[in-house]
Enzyme design. Structure first.
Site, PDB file in Angstrom:
ATOM      1  N   HIS A  41       4.836   3.767  13.415  1.00 14.53           N
ATOM      2  CA  HIS A  41       5.722   4.180  12.329  1.00 14.53           C
ATOM      3  C   HIS A  41       5.537   5.649  12.021  1.00 14.53           C
ATOM      4  O   HIS A  41       5.000   6.017  10.981  1.00 14.53           O
ATOM      5  CB  HIS A  41       5.443   3.329  11.081  1.00 14.53           C
ATOM      6  CG  HIS A  41       5.897   1.924  11.246  1.00 14.53           C
ATOM      7  ND1 HIS A  41       5.155   0.838  10.888  1.00 14.53           N
ATOM      8  CD2 HIS A  41       7.044   1.418  11.781  1.00 14.53           C
ATOM      9  CE1 HIS A  41       5.808  -0.270  11.178  1.00 14.53           C
ATOM     10  NE2 HIS A  41       6.951   0.053  11.717  1.00 14.53           N
ATOM     11  N   HIS A  73       0.522  -3.444  17.250  1.00 16.73           N
ATOM     12  CA  HIS A  73       0.637  -4.562  16.310  1.00 16.73           C
ATOM     13  C   HIS A  73       0.604  -5.926  16.992  1.00 16.73           C
ATOM     14  O   HIS A  73       0.341  -6.933  16.353  1.00 16.73           O
ATOM     15  CB  HIS A  73       1.984  -4.493  15.573  1.00 16.73           C
ATOM     16  CG  HIS A  73       2.121  -3.321  14.665  1.00 16.73           C
ATOM     17  ND1 HIS A  73       1.146  -2.954  13.789  1.00 16.73           N
ATOM     18  CD2 HIS A  73       3.142  -2.447  14.472  1.00 16.73           C
ATOM     19  CE1 HIS A  73       1.557  -1.898  13.096  1.00 16.73           C
ATOM     20  NE2 HIS A  73       2.754  -1.565  13.493  1.00 16.73           N
ATOM     21  N   CYS A  95      -3.703  -3.849  19.903  1.00 15.98           N
ATOM     22  CA  CYS A  95      -5.035  -3.348  19.563  1.00 15.98           C
ATOM     23  C   CYS A  95      -6.070  -4.470  19.730  1.00 15.98           C
ATOM     24  O   CYS A  95      -5.833  -5.603  19.283  1.00 15.98           O
ATOM     25  CB  CYS A  95      -5.025  -2.855  18.128  1.00 15.98           C
ATOM     26  SG  CYS A  95      -6.667  -2.435  17.553  1.00 15.98           S
ATOM     27  N   GLU A 125       2.882  -6.856  12.752  1.00 15.19           N
ATOM     28  CA  GLU A 125       1.590  -7.474  13.116  1.00 15.19           C
ATOM     29  C   GLU A 125       1.546  -8.913  12.593  1.00 15.19           C
ATOM     30  O   GLU A 125       1.090  -9.832  13.288  1.00 15.19           O
ATOM     31  CB  GLU A 125       0.438  -6.658  12.528  1.00 15.19           C
ATOM     32  CG  GLU A 125      -0.926  -7.230  12.899  1.00 15.19           C
ATOM     33  CD  GLU A 125      -2.073  -6.511  12.204  1.00 15.19           C
ATOM     34  OE1 GLU A 125      -1.996  -5.281  12.006  1.00 15.19           O
ATOM     35  OE2 GLU A 125      -3.048  -7.199  11.829  1.00 15.19           O
ATOM     36  N   CYS A 189      -9.473  -4.152   9.437  1.00 15.29           N
ATOM     37  CA  CYS A 189     -10.059  -3.285  10.447  1.00 15.29           C
ATOM     38  C   CYS A 189     -11.019  -2.287   9.791  1.00 15.29           C
ATOM     39  O   CYS A 189     -10.715  -1.731   8.728  1.00 15.29           O
ATOM     40  CB  CYS A 189      -8.909  -2.567  11.140  1.00 15.29           C
ATOM     41  SG  CYS A 189      -9.383  -1.167  12.060  1.00 15.29           S
ATOM     42  N   ASN A 219       0.143   1.367   6.295  1.00 14.18           N
ATOM     43  CA  ASN A 219      -1.215   1.826   5.968  1.00 14.18           C
ATOM     44  C   ASN A 219      -1.189   3.204   5.321  1.00 14.18           C
ATOM     45  O   ASN A 219      -2.026   3.519   4.479  1.00 14.18           O
ATOM     46  CB  ASN A 219      -2.121   1.754   7.206  1.00 14.18           C
ATOM     47  CG  ASN A 219      -1.890   2.889   8.164  1.00 14.18           C
ATOM     48  OD1 ASN A 219      -2.438   3.967   7.997  1.00 14.18           O
ATOM     49  ND2 ASN A 219      -1.067   2.672   9.180  1.00 14.18           N
ATOM     50  N   SER A 261      -1.123   6.275  12.061  1.00 17.00           N
ATOM     51  CA  SER A 261      -0.100   6.590  13.063  1.00 17.00           C
ATOM     52  C   SER A 261       0.312   8.061  13.003  1.00 17.00           C
ATOM     53  O   SER A 261       1.342   8.430  13.554  1.00 17.00           O
ATOM     54  CB  SER A 261       1.113   5.685  12.835  1.00 17.00           C
ATOM     55  OG  SER A 261       1.486   5.715  11.473  1.00 17.00           O
TER      56      SER A 261
HETATM   57  S1  SF4 Z   1      -5.699   0.078  12.157  1.00 17.35           S
HETATM   58 FE1  SF4 Z   1      -7.375  -0.950  13.213  1.00 17.35          FE
HETATM   59  S2  SF4 Z   1      -6.482  -2.872  13.861  1.00 17.35           S
HETATM   60 FE2  SF4 Z   1      -4.758  -1.573  13.363  1.00 17.35          FE
HETATM   61  S3  SF4 Z   1      -4.238  -0.596  15.297  1.00 17.35           S
HETATM   62 FE3  SF4 Z   1      -5.681   0.739  14.275  1.00 17.35          FE
HETATM   63  S4  SF4 Z   1      -7.694   0.189  15.095  1.00 17.35           S
HETATM   64 FE4  SF4 Z   1      -6.278  -1.471  15.542  1.00 17.35          FE
END
Ligand code: SF4
Length: 570
Positions: A41, A73, A95, A125, A189, A219, A261
């Site tokens: 994103h 995701h 991931c 996800e 995570c 996030n 991201s």
């Molecule tokens: S935030 Fe954590 S779980 Fe999500 S893609 Fe990144 S490393 Fe992987």
């Protein structure tokens, strides 16, 4: 004014892995490449992928060809199967941490457990995770929704990996009190947790927070919410044009963080812009920053470093000082570096957006400066002696041809290749070129002792290798996008850091050993400080990312000036 960049800002492991996988596929394969849904994103990264002809499919066609990358995701298992059945080659970039949540859900779903997923049911996800729950999955985003669920005989509780840790703690507490038989897994995570903890601390310690990243990125939005929740002014921006300097005008310190991201080049750009635009109340500081940026962008700093290094190399060998050689090295490096930057505006857009813009705007003047300094260097070498002239001419032609398609065979698409397409060639060639102009040319003109020339050349090349490889590490994201195969891309960042440090330590030991074999001037060992300082700096930079890329570059370039200054006492 203090600006702090969060250590955790930028790509997390999973996103970096997915971006690297798609870029490697795009650079190495001639098949059409797609991502299933947006890779991440972030609008700038998505635009960059479009420019690289990596397109996106949102629905699975009945038939298809090419490579489809599953993003970090993850997807429901039936989607992966449908992609393969349609005829695509599937690259799974889910991931590993998301895979471990999928594995938990799948394992318990097969035993008949229900699954409670903390996360938005529309988040990709979560959609993927639900696919492993065998029709017994439930998603919740609030405590009310959790309370409204029926009590299951057996259930697992997991969180989408980027959920707010504080909220998940509440959920876990509720489950322990009201449904102690539920199996709860800590699936947030570590990278998300660290990012959220760090922004809470940074928001407390600073007057304002800037969160950089896509508005669609969950996030990143959560980071902005956490920062606002501390009561400090916090802004969520997608790029530097959205910074409200008025909102930050009273801040004496600003913390910058970024979502998982957000690529480095956008964070670096935000740092440089905020640094420049918030210093208006300190004209002297603004002036110094502008000078620093000008010296770095025009490569005058690098050229001065080559001049100082030449002086140090001559001093080490006990060669009578001749300003010409320092000037030749300066002019050669200036000319070649500017030419290289002019040829690489496209990749600079991703590594140094400010420098790319500067080269675009001043293209004509910079061409003139590069050509004139190249000619002036050749003229000076001509009056130094025919051999010096010949060597510099060869080096200049090599430098000029670096970006041109002159190698007739290439494995890729049957086209002619450039020297720069040879993996790792940039670091090696710059090292050899600097070694030649800073050490070999003065030695040739003065017919120095062969052993001393060899030692001093190795010393100079060790420093230059460390400098260039370190800059390559800083530029790794942009270089990968443009398909450059620098040493850090070939060997990985960690290995490159190790190699740089080993080379600098070897450099230091070599100079110290000359004390016993009486081949250089007596106080040559003083210069062992330089590789030592560089090792310490690079180790520090490797661990602490609170320092911007521009500062790191400046400090490493400055160490070459220090080399010349230390040489005055040997
Ligand atoms: S935030 Fe954590 S779980 Fe999500 S893609 Fe990144 S490393 Fe992987």
């Amino acid at each position: 004014m203090r600006i702090v960049v969060a250590k955790t800002a930028g790509f997390c492991m999973g996103v970096r892995r997915a971006v690297d996988m798609v870029l490697d596929a795009s650079n190495l394969s001639s098949d059409p490449i797609f991502t299933y849904g947006p890779l991440i994103h972030n609008p700038q990264v998505l635009k960059m992928l479009e420019e690289k002809k990596v397109f996106r499919i949102d629905d699975i066609p009945e038939k298809g060809t090419g490579i489809v990358l599953i993003r970090a995701h993850g997807v429901p298992p039936e989607d992966e199967k449908a992609l393969k059945d349609a005829g695509f080659t599937v690259m799974n970039a889910t991931c590993p941490r998301v895979i471990s949540v999928q594995v938990i859900i799948h394992k318990y779903a097969k035993k008949g457990y229900s699954t409670i997923i903390i996360g938005d049911e529309k988040h990709p996800e979560v959609v993927g995770l639900l696919g492993y729950a065998e029709e017994k999955g439930h998603t919740i985003t609030t405590m009310e929704q959790l309370c409204a669920l029926p009590e299951f005989e057996t259930a697992v509780v997991v969180a989408q990996t980027t959920q707010d840790t504080a909220f998940y703690d509440e959920i876990k507490q509720w489950c322990k009190m009201n449904a102690p038989h539920y199996r709860i897994f800590d699936t947030i995570c570590g990278s998300t947790e660290k990012r959220q903890t760090e922004i809470r601390e940074l928001a407390k310690a600073n007057d304002a927070v800037i969160v950089v990243g896509g508005k669609q990125s969950g996030n990143t939005r959560r980071l902005a919410q956490i920062a606002s929740g501390t009561g400090k002014p916090a802004a969520h921006i997608e790029d530097v044009s959205q910074i409200d300097y008025g909102q930050l005008s009273k801040a004496r310190s600003v913390a910058i963080t970024a979502g998982a991201s957000t690529p480095n080049w956008i964070i670096n750009d935000a740092y440089v812009q905020i640094e420049r635009n918030l210093q208006h109340q300190h004209p002297a500081r603004i002036f110094l920053l502008l000078i620093r940026d000008f010296l770095l962008k025009t490569n005058i700093m690098a050229a001065a470093g080559a001049g100082f290094l030449t002086y140090a190399c001559s001093k080490l060998q006990g060669i009578a000082q001749d300003l010409n050689h320092a000037l030749i090295a300066m002019l050669y490096v200036l000319s070649m570096q500017i030419l290289n930057n002019l040829f690489t505006i496209k990749s600079d857009k991703y590594n140094h957006p400010g420098r790319a813009l500067f080269y675009k705007k001043n293209r004509t003047y910079l061409w003139i400066l590069a050509v004139l300094s190249g000619i002036a260097g050749l003229y000076l070498s001509f009056i130094t002696g025919p051999l010096s002239f010949f060597i510099l001419l060869v080096m200049s032609l090599l430098g000029l041809s670096y970006n041109l398609k002159i190698i007739p065979l290439t494995a890729k698409k049957g086209q002619a290749a450039r020297i720069k397409d040879i993996p790792g060639s940039k670091t090696i060639l710059i090292t050899l070129a600097w070694g030649t102009v800073t050490c070999l040319l003065p030695a040739v003109a003065n017919q120095s002792n062969l052993l001393s020339v060899a030692i001093v050349c190795l010393f100079a090349m060790g420093l230059v290798f460390a400098r260039t490889a370190f800059f390559d590490i800083l530029a790794i994201q942009g270089d990968r996008i443009t398909g450059k195969e620098t040493l850090p891309i070939l060997l990985g960042e960690k290995t490159s850091f190790k190699i740089i440090q080993y080379i600098l330590i070897a450099d230091m030991c070599m100079i110290l050993l000359t004390f016993f074999i009486d081949v250089l001037v007596k106080k040559a060992f003083f210069l062992a400080f330089i590789p030592l300082i560089m090792v310490l700096l690079i180790r520090f930079f490797e661990r602490d990312s609170h320092i911007s890329g521009v500062y790191r570059e400046f400090v490493i370039e400055f160490s070459f000036l220090v080399t010349g200054l230390i040489a005055t006492v040997v």
